[in-house]
Scaffold this motif. Structure first.
Motif, PDB file in Angstrom:
ATOM      1  N   GLY A   1       0.804  -1.214   0.000  1.00 17.28           N
ATOM      2  CA  GLY A   1       0.000   0.000   0.000  1.00 17.28           C
ATOM      3  C   GLY A   1       0.842   1.271   0.000  1.00 17.28           C
ATOM      4  N   LYS A   2       0.414   2.272   0.738  1.00 16.92           N
ATOM      5  CA  LYS A   2       1.082   3.563   0.718  1.00 16.92           C
ATOM      6  C   LYS A   2       2.450   3.495   1.375  1.00 16.92           C
ATOM      7  CE  LYS A   2      -2.353   6.017  -0.083  1.00 16.92           C
ATOM      8  NZ  LYS A   2      -2.786   7.288  -0.527  1.00 16.92           N
TER       9      LYS A   2
ATOM     10  N   TYR B   1      -0.991   9.473 -10.067  1.00 12.57           N
ATOM     11  CA  TYR B   1      -0.856   8.943  -8.717  1.00 12.57           C
ATOM     12  C   TYR B   1      -2.207   8.827  -8.036  1.00 12.57           C
ATOM     13  CZ  TYR B   1       4.239   8.975  -8.418  1.00 12.57           C
ATOM     14  OH  TYR B   1       5.568   8.702  -8.597  1.00 12.57           O
ATOM     15  N   ARG B   2      -2.986   9.889  -8.132  1.00  5.75           N
ATOM     16  CA  ARG B   2      -4.282   9.870  -7.466  1.00  5.75           C
ATOM     17  C   ARG B   2      -5.159   8.759  -8.019  1.00  5.75           C
ATOM     18  NH1 ARG B   2      -4.263  16.405  -6.739  1.00  5.75           N
ATOM     19  NH2 ARG B   2      -4.170  16.491  -8.990  1.00  5.75           N
TER      20      ARG B   2
ATOM     21  N   THR C   1      -3.979   5.148  -7.060  1.00  4.55           N
ATOM     22  CA  THR C   1      -4.355   4.843  -5.686  1.00  4.55           C
ATOM     23  C   THR C   1      -5.827   4.452  -5.632  1.00  4.55           C
ATOM     24  OG1 THR C   1      -2.753   6.439  -4.885  1.00  4.55           O
ATOM     25  CG2 THR C   1      -4.456   5.750  -3.346  1.00  4.55           C
TER      26      THR C   1
ATOM     27  N   GLU D   1      -6.310   1.066  -7.167  1.00  2.00           N
ATOM     28  CA  GLU D   1      -5.797  -0.013  -6.330  1.00  2.00           C
ATOM     29  C   GLU D   1      -6.730  -0.264  -5.155  1.00  2.00           C
ATOM     30  OE1 GLU D   1      -1.829   0.370  -4.712  1.00  2.00           O
ATOM     31  OE2 GLU D   1      -1.717  -1.798  -4.469  1.00  2.00           O
ATOM     32  N   ASP D   2      -7.168   0.793  -4.529  1.00  2.00           N
ATOM     33  CA  ASP D   2      -8.090   0.627  -3.410  1.00  2.00           C
ATOM     34  C   ASP D   2      -9.340  -0.113  -3.849  1.00  2.00           C
ATOM     35  OD1 ASP D   2      -6.328   1.896  -1.797  1.00  2.00           O
ATOM     36  OD2 ASP D   2      -7.415   3.790  -1.710  1.00  2.00           O
TER      37      ASP D   2
END
Lengths: 148, 148
Positions: free
Chosen positions: A82-83, B64-65, B68, B71-72
DNA sequence: CTTGATGCAAAATATTTGCATGCTC
DNA sequence: GAGCATGCAAATATTTTGCATCAAG
């Protein structure tokens, strides 16, 4: 699982074999990894080493350089999820894999012979000469499931 | 494996469910991931999207945003190994794991039912509600073994 | 129209590198 | 002594954020 003297032996041997030097810094980093059970970022490891060695003024660059060294040698392993960035832990434990909770970040280690065996079979099937393997199961741990 | 329209559906549904908006940028990123088979860094994906959409001036921050976000949501997966940073690939394929060559960086995908089943059993044993799992076997691929 | 999304640039992080100096071997 | 290792700081690389503006719903 593995005694520190043994680990240290591996390390010195490895260094000798590659014409590298044994330094206080390298020892301190190895020891910090050994003494802290868990997974840590380079920064955290830097803190551990600094706190445990007042006299030793160790730079973050040395941490990075040494962690890379240790990982290449198989004395440390990194995991990332993850992050969060890369986290390191000491190697040479019994091989194990990880369960990671996406909510609280908890990492649980487990070991499973069936999977170990299966991995070897797969590597062989694809003609890979396996040097390492890792498995991560991510999800919600018991605690975090309740909190919902 | 999965048709793009289906993927797109999943995506729009997901966005709707969370009160998020469907934008050209997000579509373009999803599509880029779909059209490129493999594992890519945010930079690479940025390049793909930019090249495929001359008119769309997309910023790296959006990449990037969105990654994310994807992926979430489980529509994309990331994997990281060694010095290289995080690499993304499209999700929703049949679940598979990875063989990674430490010499040339090649990534081979494989799938194994025994392991899949075993992972579920383990998650259960530790009371984890599993949302995903990954396995990496690292070593030398057939080619790189020969070259030594 | 309302609110989230975007691009841009700046900020915050993370990681690597060059180099003079210090320590192993 | 010779050569690798270190600390420091600068250079890079990688990600994240703030904010004015844009666009989807």
């Amino acid at each position: 699982m593995v005694e520190y003297p043994f680990l240290l032996d591996e390390f010195t041997l490895l260094l000798k074999k590659n014409g590298l030097k044994f330094t206080r810094q390298r020892e301190a980093i190895l020891k910090a990894l050994y003494e802290h059970d868990g997974h840590f970022s380079p920064e955290e490891i830097h803190r551990f080493v600094s706190e445990a060695n007042d006299d030793l003024n160790i730079g973050i660059a040395t941490i990075y350089r040494t962690l890379t060294l240790l990982e290449d040698a198989g004395l440390a392993e990194s995991i990332s999820f993850g992050k969060d960035g890369k986290k390191y832990e000491i190697g040479l434990k019994k091989h194990h894999d990880h369960l990671i909770c996406t909510a609280c970040g908890t990492i649980v280690e487990f070991s499973d012979d069936v999977i170990e065996a299966r991995q070897e079979a797969i590597a062989e099937k694809y003609h890979f000469q396996m040097t390492d393997h890792t498995m991560k199961i991510v999800g919600l741990c018991a605690d975090c499931q309740t909190k919902h």
